[in-house]
Write a protein that holds these residues in place. Structure first.
Motif, mmCIF file in Angstrom:
data_model
loop_
_atom_site.group_PDB
_atom_site.id
_atom_site.type_symbol
_atom_site.label_atom_id
_atom_site.label_comp_id
_atom_site.label_asym_id
_atom_site.label_seq_id
_atom_site.Cartn_x
_atom_site.Cartn_y
_atom_site.Cartn_z
ATOM 1 N N UNK A 144 51.256 29.296 56.627
ATOM 2 C CA UNK A 144 52.654 29.460 57.014
ATOM 3 C C UNK A 144 52.660 30.566 58.067
ATOM 4 N N UNK A 145 52.295 30.203 59.283
ATOM 5 C CA UNK A 145 52.039 31.187 60.326
ATOM 6 C C UNK A 145 53.243 32.071 60.595
ATOM 7 N N UNK A 146 54.446 31.522 60.553
ATOM 8 C CA UNK A 146 55.632 32.313 60.887
ATOM 9 C C UNK A 146 55.801 33.509 59.947
ATOM 10 N N UNK A 147 55.406 33.338 58.690
ATOM 11 C CA UNK A 147 55.433 34.440 57.727
ATOM 12 C C UNK A 147 54.061 34.559 57.073
ATOM 13 N N UNK A 148 53.058 34.758 57.904
ATOM 14 C CA UNK A 148 51.674 34.678 57.466
ATOM 15 C C UNK A 148 51.360 35.665 56.342
ATOM 16 N N UNK A 149 50.696 35.167 55.318
ATOM 17 C CA UNK A 149 50.159 36.023 54.268
ATOM 18 C C UNK A 149 48.802 36.601 54.649
ATOM 19 N N UNK A 166 48.015 19.292 46.790
ATOM 20 C CA UNK A 166 48.793 19.814 47.909
ATOM 21 C C UNK A 166 49.801 18.784 48.378
ATOM 22 N N UNK A 167 50.996 19.240 48.716
ATOM 23 C CA UNK A 167 51.855 18.419 49.555
ATOM 24 C C UNK A 167 51.214 18.366 50.938
ATOM 25 N N UNK A 168 51.056 17.168 51.488
ATOM 26 C CA UNK A 168 50.441 17.067 52.809
ATOM 27 C C UNK A 168 51.172 17.976 53.793
ATOM 28 N N UNK A 169 52.496 17.929 53.776
ATOM 29 C CA UNK A 169 53.339 18.894 54.475
ATOM 30 C C UNK A 169 54.341 19.408 53.447
ATOM 31 N N UNK A 170 54.233 20.664 53.013
ATOM 32 C CA UNK A 170 55.206 21.175 52.049
ATOM 33 C C UNK A 170 56.624 21.001 52.574
ATOM 34 N N UNK A 171 57.460 20.346 51.762
ATOM 35 C CA UNK A 171 58.789 19.963 52.218
ATOM 36 C C UNK A 171 59.870 20.925 51.802
ATOM 37 N N UNK A 172 60.176 20.977 50.501
ATOM 38 C CA UNK A 172 61.215 21.871 50.016
ATOM 39 C C UNK A 172 60.906 23.318 50.376
ATOM 40 N N UNK A 230 59.792 24.342 53.139
ATOM 41 C CA UNK A 230 60.132 24.684 54.516
ATOM 42 C C UNK A 230 59.569 23.824 55.617
ATOM 43 N N UNK A 231 59.096 22.606 55.315
ATOM 44 C CA UNK A 231 58.492 21.733 56.325
ATOM 45 C C UNK A 231 57.369 22.509 57.028
ATOM 46 N N UNK A 232 56.350 22.844 56.251
ATOM 47 C CA UNK A 232 55.269 23.711 56.715
ATOM 48 C C UNK A 232 54.086 22.856 57.168
ATOM 49 N N UNK A 233 54.152 22.369 58.388
ATOM 50 C CA UNK A 233 53.101 21.510 58.933
ATOM 51 C C UNK A 233 51.785 22.286 58.981
ATOM 52 N N UNK A 234 50.722 21.791 58.363
ATOM 53 C CA UNK A 234 49.471 22.558 58.341
ATOM 54 C C UNK A 234 48.844 22.641 59.726
ATOM 55 N N UNK A 235 48.175 23.751 60.023
ATOM 56 C CA UNK A 235 47.532 23.878 61.335
ATOM 57 C C UNK A 235 46.347 22.932 61.460
ATOM 58 N N UNK A 236 45.972 22.588 62.683
ATOM 59 C CA UNK A 236 44.824 21.701 62.876
ATOM 60 C C UNK A 236 43.588 22.230 62.155
ATOM 61 N N UNK A 237 42.938 21.339 61.435
ATOM 62 C CA UNK A 237 41.704 21.688 60.750
ATOM 63 C C UNK A 237 41.870 22.137 59.317
ATOM 64 N N UNK A 238 43.097 22.450 58.902
ATOM 65 C CA UNK A 238 43.252 22.988 57.553
ATOM 66 C C UNK A 238 42.931 21.953 56.482
ATOM 67 N N UNK A 239 43.565 20.786 56.556
ATOM 68 C CA UNK A 239 43.328 19.786 55.516
ATOM 69 C C UNK A 239 41.890 19.276 55.550
ATOM 70 N N UNK A 289 58.061 17.150 62.598
ATOM 71 C CA UNK A 289 57.672 15.952 63.328
ATOM 72 C C UNK A 289 58.367 14.758 62.694
ATOM 73 N N UNK A 290 58.424 13.655 63.430
ATOM 74 C CA UNK A 290 59.106 12.472 62.925
ATOM 75 C C UNK A 290 60.571 12.782 62.660
ATOM 76 N N UNK A 291 61.031 12.456 61.467
ATOM 77 C CA UNK A 291 62.390 12.805 61.041
ATOM 78 C C UNK A 291 62.303 13.818 59.898
ATOM 79 N N UNK A 292 61.462 14.826 60.113
ATOM 80 C CA UNK A 292 61.146 15.826 59.102
ATOM 81 C C UNK A 292 60.997 17.179 59.796
ATOM 82 N N UNK A 293 62.118 17.927 59.882
ATOM 83 C CA UNK A 293 62.168 19.157 60.657
ATOM 84 C C UNK A 293 62.889 20.245 59.887
ATOM 85 N N UNK A 294 62.640 21.483 60.279
ATOM 86 C CA UNK A 294 63.369 22.615 59.705
ATOM 87 C C UNK A 294 63.686 23.629 60.790
#
Length: 441
Positions: free
Chosen positions: A177-182, A216-222, A224-233, A366-371
Motif C-alpha cells: 500500500x505505497x500511499x501509506x507504506x508500512x 489474498x484478495x488479488x486486489x484488496x477491495x473493501x 481501498x482498491x489496493x492494486x498490487x505493484x508489479x512483481x508482488x503476486x 482499473x476497469x470499473x474498480x477505482x478508489x
C-alpha cells in the motif's frame, strides 16, 4: 420498468424494515436505510420514483447491471423446470455453470465446489488447503476482508475480525500500500521488495512447514482498491512454491469483469491453487459463490471424503443465473466494456478530478474498480473525518448518485455495463460534491 403503486399505510418498505429487519454491521436504533423499489441497468429507484445512478453496484456485485433480461429469463426458465434439488444429485444447470466458470480459469483447474456466497467460499477454500497440505496455519493480509463466517472473518484483517476471533490458526501480514507504506518505501519497486521480505519473515517466524496457504484478495477491495505493484503476486507465488504452501486468491469482489478481465489475476503473473468467487459470477441475482479447485487438490478427495457441504450448494436457480450471466457477458462484450470504460473514461476522468481537487490524495484502480482517497492535507496525507464522508455521501445522494464510501474513500465501482455518458454524469457529481467538501475543510 416503472415504480410500483404506493403501498397502503403501514405496509411500506421502510416501516416494515424498521419494525422487523435486523441489519448487518450496524447499531440498529438510528438506522434510516434508503428504500429501493426497482432497478434497471445502472439505475435504481425508490418508492417515490426518484432515480439514482448506481455507482456502488450495491456491494460491488451487480457486474451485469440490474435486471439484465437474459439473466432474469434464465432464472424464470429454470424455475419452471426445477426450483431446487439436493446437492448430492447431478443436474444440468449446475454442470453448465461449473463448465462456464472453468472455461475462464487457468489450465489444470477443472472442478468447482459451489457455496451460497463469498464467505463460505473462503471458508471451504481454507478447509481444502488444510486437508490437502496437512498443515493448519493460514497467512492473510491485515488490509483485507474475506467474509463473515468462522474462519473467513478471522482471516479478515480489518476491524470486523476483532470481535469475532473464535477460529484458530490464522496469521496476518502487511501487504503493499505505497500511499501509506508500512515499509517506508519511496516507489513501487521498493514497496514490492519490502512487502515480500516482510511476508518471507512472517513465514519464517511462523515456521513454513506449519503454513497451509497464503490467502489474498488479488486486489484488496473493501480495504481501498489496493492494486498490487508489479512483481508482488509473482513473488508471493515464488515464496509459496519454495515452502510447499498453497495460494488462495479471493476473487469474490474482483472476479468476472470487475477489473476488465474475467479474473483479476489474469492481469498479473500468478497462478493460484484455489480461487474463491461469488458476487459478479451472477451479479447476486440469486445468492451463489464457490471455489475453483486445481486438479491436484481435487484429486486429494478422489478416495478421501471431503468433510464439507451446504444444503443449497449448486442451487438450480443460482446456477441458471450463472449460466445466463456468463453467456451474456461473453456475447455482449461486457468484460471488454469494463476494460475500455476504465481506460478511456473513468481513469482519465478521476485523474482530472485529482488535478482540480486538493482533497484527493490518490486515485487508483482499473476497469470499473477505482478508489479516490480523500485527505485534509496532501502533504501530511491526513484522512478526512467521518463527518466529511457524511457530506460526500449525502451530497451524492442529493444529486441522484448512489455512492460507495468506506473510511476516507469514495469507491468508484459502477456495473461493468456502464456507459461513458453515465461515467460523465457521475464525474460531474463527484466534482460538485468535492467542491462542497473542500469548502468545509
Amino acid at each position: 420498468m416503472t415504480p410500483p403503486a404506493t403501498p397502503p399505510p403501514g405496509d411500506d418498505a421502510l416501516t416494515l424494515d424498521r419494525a422487523h429487519v435486523f441489519h448487518s454491521w450496524s447499531a440498529q436504533g438510528a438506522l434510516a436505510p434508503l428504500t429501493i423499489a426497482g432497478g434497471l441497468g445502472c439505475e435504481v429507484w425508490d418508492d417515490a420514483g426518484r432515480r439514482y445512478l448506481d455507482f456502488s453496484s450495491q456491494l460491488v456485485n451487480i457486474n451485469i447491471g440490474h435486471q439484465h433480461p437474459r439473466v432474469v429469463a434464465a432464472i424464470t426458465e429454470q424455475a419452471g423446470l426445477l426450483t431446487t434439488i439436493a446437492p448430492g444429485h447431478a443436474h444440468l444447470a449446475r454442470g453448465r455453470a461449473a463448465q462456464r466458470i472453468t472455461q475462464h480459469a487457468p489450465d489444470g483447474m477443472n472442478k468447482v465446489f459451489f457455496t451460497n456466497g463469498g464467505a463460505d467460499a473462503n471458508e471451504n477454500a481454507i478447509r481444502m488447503a488444510r486437508l490437502h497440505t496437512g498443515r493448519d496455519k493460514i497467512v492473510s493480509g491485515y488490509r483485507s476482508y474475506h467474509g463473515n463466517t468462522g474462519a473467513a472473518v478471522v482471516a479478515t484483517g480489518d476491524w470486523r475480525r476483532v470481535p469475532n476471533e473464535y477460529a484458530s490458526g490464522h496469521v496476518h501480514a502487511f501487504t503493499p500500500y505505497l500511499y501509506r507504506s508500512d515499509f517506508w518505501a519511496q516507489d513501487e519497486a521498493q514497496e514490492c521488495e519490502r512487502a515480500l521480505a516482510h511476508l518471507h519473515r512472517v513465514l519464517q517466524c511462523e515456521g513454513p512447514s506449519s503454513v497451509a496457504a497464503i490467502l489474498l484478495e488479488t486486489i484488496p477491495g473493501t480495504a481501498g482498491v489496493l492494486t498490487p505493484p508489479p512483481g508482488y503476486l509473482a513473488g508471493v507465488r515464488e515464496l509459496a512454491d519454495r515452502y510447499g504452501i498453497l495460494i488462495i486468491l479471493d476473487e469474490v469482489m474482483v472476479g468476472f469483469g470487475r477489473t476488465g478481465q474475467w479474473f483479476a489475476f489474469d492481469g498479473f503473473d500468478v497462478r493460484p491453487d484455489l480461487v474463491s468467487f461469488a458476487k459478479g459470477v451472477n451479479s447476486g441475482y440469486v445468492p451463489a459463490g464457490g471455489v475453483i479447485i486445481s486438479d491436484e487438490i481435487a484429486a486429494t478427495f478422489d478416495e478421501r471424503v471431503f468433510p464439507g457441504g451446504l444444503t443449497y450448494s449448486g442451487h438450480p436457480l443460482a446456477m441458471a443465473a450463472i449460466v445466463g450471466t456468463l453467456d451474456a457477458m461473453a456475447d455482449e462484450g461486457i468484460v471488454e466494456n469494463a476494460r475500455r470504460v476504465g481506460a478511456e473514461a473513468i481513469g482519465p476522468g478521476l485523474a482530472a478530478l485529482a488535478e482540480k481537487h486538493p482533497s484527493i490524495g490518490e486515485v487508483r484502480g482499473l476497469g470499473v474498480f477505482w478508489a479516490l482517497e480523500l485527505v485534509r492535507d496532501r502533504e501530511t496525507r491526513e484522512p478526512v473525518s467521518p463527518q466529511s464522508m457524511v457530506i460526500v455521501r449525502d451530497g451524492c445522494l442529493a444529486r441522484g448518485l448512489l455512492p460507495f464510501t468506506a473510511d476516507n474513500r469514495i469507491h468508484v465501482v459502477p456495473p461493468c455495463v456502464v456507459t461513458t455518458d453515465e461515467v460523465a454524469t457521475a464525474l460531474a457529481v463527484y466534482d460538485e460534491v468535492l467542491t462542497t467538501l473542500e469548502e468545509s475543510l
